[in-house]
Design an enzyme around this catalytic site. Sequence first.
Site, PDB file in Angstrom:
ATOM      1  N   GLN A 239       3.293  -3.010   3.919  1.00  0.00           N
ATOM      2  CA  GLN A 239       2.373  -2.894   2.791  1.00  0.00           C
ATOM      3  C   GLN A 239       1.418  -4.086   2.759  1.00  0.00           C
ATOM      4  O   GLN A 239       1.828  -5.225   2.969  1.00  0.00           O
ATOM      5  CB  GLN A 239       3.155  -2.822   1.476  1.00  0.00           C
ATOM      6  CG  GLN A 239       3.939  -1.544   1.289  1.00  0.00           C
ATOM      7  CD  GLN A 239       3.068  -0.366   0.854  1.00  0.00           C
ATOM      8  OE1 GLN A 239       1.850  -0.460   0.770  1.00  0.00           O
ATOM      9  NE2 GLN A 239       3.714   0.766   0.600  1.00  0.00           N
ATOM     10  N   CYS A 365       0.419   6.734  -1.352  1.00  0.00           N
ATOM     11  CA  CYS A 365      -0.798   5.918  -1.372  1.00  0.00           C
ATOM     12  C   CYS A 365      -2.026   6.783  -1.653  1.00  0.00           C
ATOM     13  O   CYS A 365      -3.154   6.287  -1.608  1.00  0.00           O
ATOM     14  CB  CYS A 365      -0.961   5.167  -0.047  1.00  0.00           C
ATOM     15  SG  CYS A 365      -1.092   6.243   1.401  1.00  0.00           S
ATOM     16  N   GLU A 399      -1.358   3.135  -5.553  1.00  0.00           N
ATOM     17  CA  GLU A 399      -0.043   3.629  -5.154  1.00  0.00           C
ATOM     18  C   GLU A 399       0.601   4.321  -6.365  1.00  0.00           C
ATOM     19  O   GLU A 399       0.335   3.950  -7.514  1.00  0.00           O
ATOM     20  CB  GLU A 399       0.829   2.461  -4.696  1.00  0.00           C
ATOM     21  CG  GLU A 399       1.919   2.815  -3.732  1.00  0.00           C
ATOM     22  CD  GLU A 399       1.465   2.773  -2.285  1.00  0.00           C
ATOM     23  OE1 GLU A 399       2.303   3.044  -1.416  1.00  0.00           O
ATOM     24  OE2 GLU A 399       0.275   2.486  -2.027  1.00  0.00           O
TER      25      GLU A 399
END
Length: 407
Positions: A239, A365, A399
């Site tokens: 991430q 996402c 997200e």
Amino acid sequence: MILPMDCTHFGICGGCRCEPGAPAQPPPYPAELAQKESRVQQLLSAYDVEEWRPIVASPEEWHYRNKMEYAFAVWDEHLVLGLREAGRFDRIIDVETCYLMSPGSLEVLKRVRSWAHAQGLKGYHRRRHEGDLRYLVLREGKNTGDRMAVLIAHPSMLSSPAVTGRGSMDSPPVTAGNDGLWGLRQQIEPLLSTAWLGVTDAQSDVARAEDMRLLWGSGTITETLNRRTYQISPYSFFQTNTRGTEKLYALLQEWGSECRGALVDLYCGSGGITLALADSFDRVVGIDTNRGAIEDAKINAERNSIGNAEFVCEDALEFLKKLPGSKLSIQLSAMIVDPPRAGLHPKALQALLEMNPPRLAYVSCNPESLARDLQSLVPFYKIRSAQPVDLFPHTAHVETVVFMEHR
């Protein structure tokens, strides 16, 4: 709140903007968060969500990214290095200021560009598919200070195929100029832990090369998240917002604390989520197609002395096909999916439903693909909660974590 008042690229550059036609300055961050929260709720409004949890803000509004892909290009016959203009694949903004990565990473970019100009090297022309340099990828450990550079170049850069030594720069491989990559190393090594040269002549415009040559250092960097240490290779998924990801993982750990049995983590990358939840389950298994990421995940499990974690390099659909009837299927109490932006492949989604895990966490996402996939999931799963997590301040991305239980 600190605004990038001196960033002349905002509103033009595609790296940092909320939507097409954005104003010359970003909206106040609380207003941006409200917009993102509203967007997610609108997209999921067709579903019965038992609890809407408020959006989690990024702990850092600026300098939050741990990875950036800067592109080389040609503009007015000159080499440029930076980010794409919004809505243009072929025009690159020659970045002088960037508030997404750290000041140290921006300095690496400037020194690489200065070196390329001094060497007379050419940027990549995306219509003619020619040029010496294509991408500069920078990755850094926000909590460790490690930093990696990957220079993606055309094979014409090489003077010979002899650049294979791990960290050896005795035979500079660049044909342009007198000092070649040795001169670049002298300029940027103080700012880096490790560096790679990636060589490719593929026409696909991606920041990746199959032919990877280690220039110096170990070839990897490390990062720490919630008391876990992770090794990161050039192409491992991790991430991009380290401190925001700590918030995300804390939500998943809270959910996992109510479980035992076995957890399957699809699209696990280098094992971040899998290892973060290992204490809550008797067995955790991560699945990913990226062989380098899986190797990193195995090393990460060993480094953190986690003995109940397994990692398999395999396509998610193929893994799910083999899962029924196995010992793991009997132990299975929960599953996490963290797919790419396109969401779950329809066949993988169907295989997941046939596997029928009691509890399911969907980390998305892309709220649009999440909303689409939920159409197939909600006949079988109740949505206990949904929560946006902002890992991408001053962009349109957000997200979302959805926790589900089988009906």
